[in-house]
Design a protein around this motif. Structure first.
Motif, PDB file in Angstrom:
ATOM      1  N   LEU A   1       0.826  -1.209   0.000  1.00 61.51           N
ATOM      2  CA  LEU A   1       0.000   0.000   0.000  1.00 61.51           C
ATOM      3  C   LEU A   1       0.858   1.257   0.000  1.00 61.51           C
ATOM      4  CD1 LEU A   1      -2.922   1.231   0.361  1.00 61.51           C
ATOM      5  CD2 LEU A   1      -2.326   1.358   2.784  1.00 61.51           C
ATOM      6  N   LEU A   2       1.973   1.241   0.714  1.00 62.53           N
ATOM      7  CA  LEU A   2       2.854   2.406   0.754  1.00 62.53           C
ATOM      8  C   LEU A   2       3.403   2.759  -0.624  1.00 62.53           C
ATOM      9  CD1 LEU A   2       4.853   1.878   4.064  1.00 62.53           C
ATOM     10  CD2 LEU A   2       2.969   3.464   3.633  1.00 62.53           C
ATOM     11  N   ALA A   3       3.443   1.791  -1.536  1.00 64.09           N
ATOM     12  CA  ALA A   3       3.934   2.040  -2.896  1.00 64.09           C
ATOM     13  C   ALA A   3       2.843   2.579  -3.809  1.00 64.09           C
ATOM     14  CB  ALA A   3       4.515   0.753  -3.482  1.00 64.09           C
ATOM     15  N   TRP A   4       1.659   2.839  -3.288  1.00 65.67           N
ATOM     16  CA  TRP A   4       0.530   3.272  -4.120  1.00 65.67           C
ATOM     17  C   TRP A   4       0.792   4.540  -4.928  1.00 65.67           C
ATOM     18  CZ3 TRP A   4      -2.413   7.720  -3.635  1.00 65.67           C
ATOM     19  CH2 TRP A   4      -3.535   7.788  -4.468  1.00 65.67           C
ATOM     20  N   PRO A   5       1.386   5.610  -4.359  1.00 66.30           N
ATOM     21  CA  PRO A   5       1.583   6.806  -5.195  1.00 66.30           C
ATOM     22  C   PRO A   5       2.817   6.669  -6.082  1.00 66.30           C
ATOM     23  CG  PRO A   5       2.360   7.264  -3.011  1.00 66.30           C
ATOM     24  CD  PRO A   5       1.804   5.867  -2.982  1.00 66.30           C
ATOM     25  N   ALA A   6       2.878   5.592  -6.829  1.00 67.13           N
ATOM     26  CA  ALA A   6       4.061   5.272  -7.629  1.00 67.13           C
ATOM     27  C   ALA A   6       4.356   6.362  -8.655  1.00 67.13           C
ATOM     28  CB  ALA A   6       3.855   3.931  -8.327  1.00 67.13           C
ATOM     29  N   TRP A   7       5.609   6.635  -8.810  1.00 67.80           N
ATOM     30  CA  TRP A   7       6.089   7.549  -9.846  1.00 67.80           C
ATOM     31  C   TRP A   7       7.151   6.814 -10.647  1.00 67.80           C
ATOM     32  CZ3 TRP A   7      11.262   8.383  -9.197  1.00 67.80           C
ATOM     33  CH2 TRP A   7      11.785   8.227  -7.923  1.00 67.80           C
ATOM     34  N   ARG A   8       7.458   7.340 -11.820  1.00 72.75           N
ATOM     35  CA  ARG A   8       8.407   6.674 -12.710  1.00 72.75           C
ATOM     36  C   ARG A   8       9.491   7.649 -13.148  1.00 72.75           C
ATOM     37  NH1 ARG A   8       3.465   5.538 -13.344  1.00 72.75           N
ATOM     38  NH2 ARG A   8       2.599   3.485 -13.550  1.00 72.75           N
ATOM     39  N   VAL A   9      10.644   7.094 -13.454  1.00 73.98           N
ATOM     40  CA  VAL A   9      11.743   7.907 -13.945  1.00 73.98           C
ATOM     41  C   VAL A   9      11.543   8.201 -15.424  1.00 73.98           C
ATOM     42  CG1 VAL A   9      14.240   8.009 -14.258  1.00 73.98           C
ATOM     43  CG2 VAL A   9      13.288   6.957 -12.219  1.00 73.98           C
TER      44      VAL A   9
END
Length: 166
Positions: A56-64
């Motif tokens: 759940l902590l990885a939910w606001p995923a961003w990408r390089v």
């Protein structure tokens, strides 16, 4: 006593809203990173409470970099960007200035937690409207996920807001 006099203000401490915003930036920056998200996916059990929480902590995923060059990196990272913007705005707009006069109060904790929960829901709603073709139903369905993330991760922001000054 003048209105600008703030009793019990300790030098060296940040504002409640500032420390909460910094905690949100670190939380999204570290746990939303591609490296953490892939680690959580590969090394946690989704059927355990700890594994579920770490995912759940990885939910606001961003990408390089973006997988779809037509949309660019900004479109894929819109949810994380909006989460940080709304979290910062709500931490400053919620009554943190009033509750921060009493360092360590429970009001600071709940104000930070509520701000992050609202920020998660609002960021998800707007990001879904902008990226899912504007379907209002899809936006409403995904907003619950953002509010849930904010509820379960917002206590971290609430703790960071404790003890700050107004």
């Amino acid at each position: 006593m003048a209105l600008t006099h703030r009793p019990r203000t300790v030098r060296g401490y940040g504002t409640a809203a500032g420390t909460g915003t910094l905690a949100a930036l670190i939380l999204v920056g570290v746990c939303g990173s591609p490296w953490y998200a892939s680690w959580a996916e590969a090394h946690t059990d989704p059927n355990s409470a700890g594994g579920w929480y770490l995912r759940l902590l990885a939910w606001p995923a961003w990408r390089v970099e973006s997988a779809d060059p037509a949309h660019g990196v900004l479109a894929t990272d819109l949810r994380a960007i909006l989460l940080l913007v709304f979290a910062a705005a709500l931490l400053y707009l919620l009554p943190a200035g009033q509750v921060a006069r009493v360092p360590g109060s429970a009001s600071q904790f709940f104000s930070g937690w509520a701000a992050y929960t609202l920020a998660g829901a609002a960021a998800t709603l707007l990001a879904a409207l902008f990226t899912s073709g504007g379907s209002l139903l899809a936006a409403f369905e995904t907003t619950g996920t953002g509010a849930g993330y904010g509820f379960f991760a917002g206590w971290i922001i609430g703790l960071a807001s404790l003890g700050g000054r107004a």
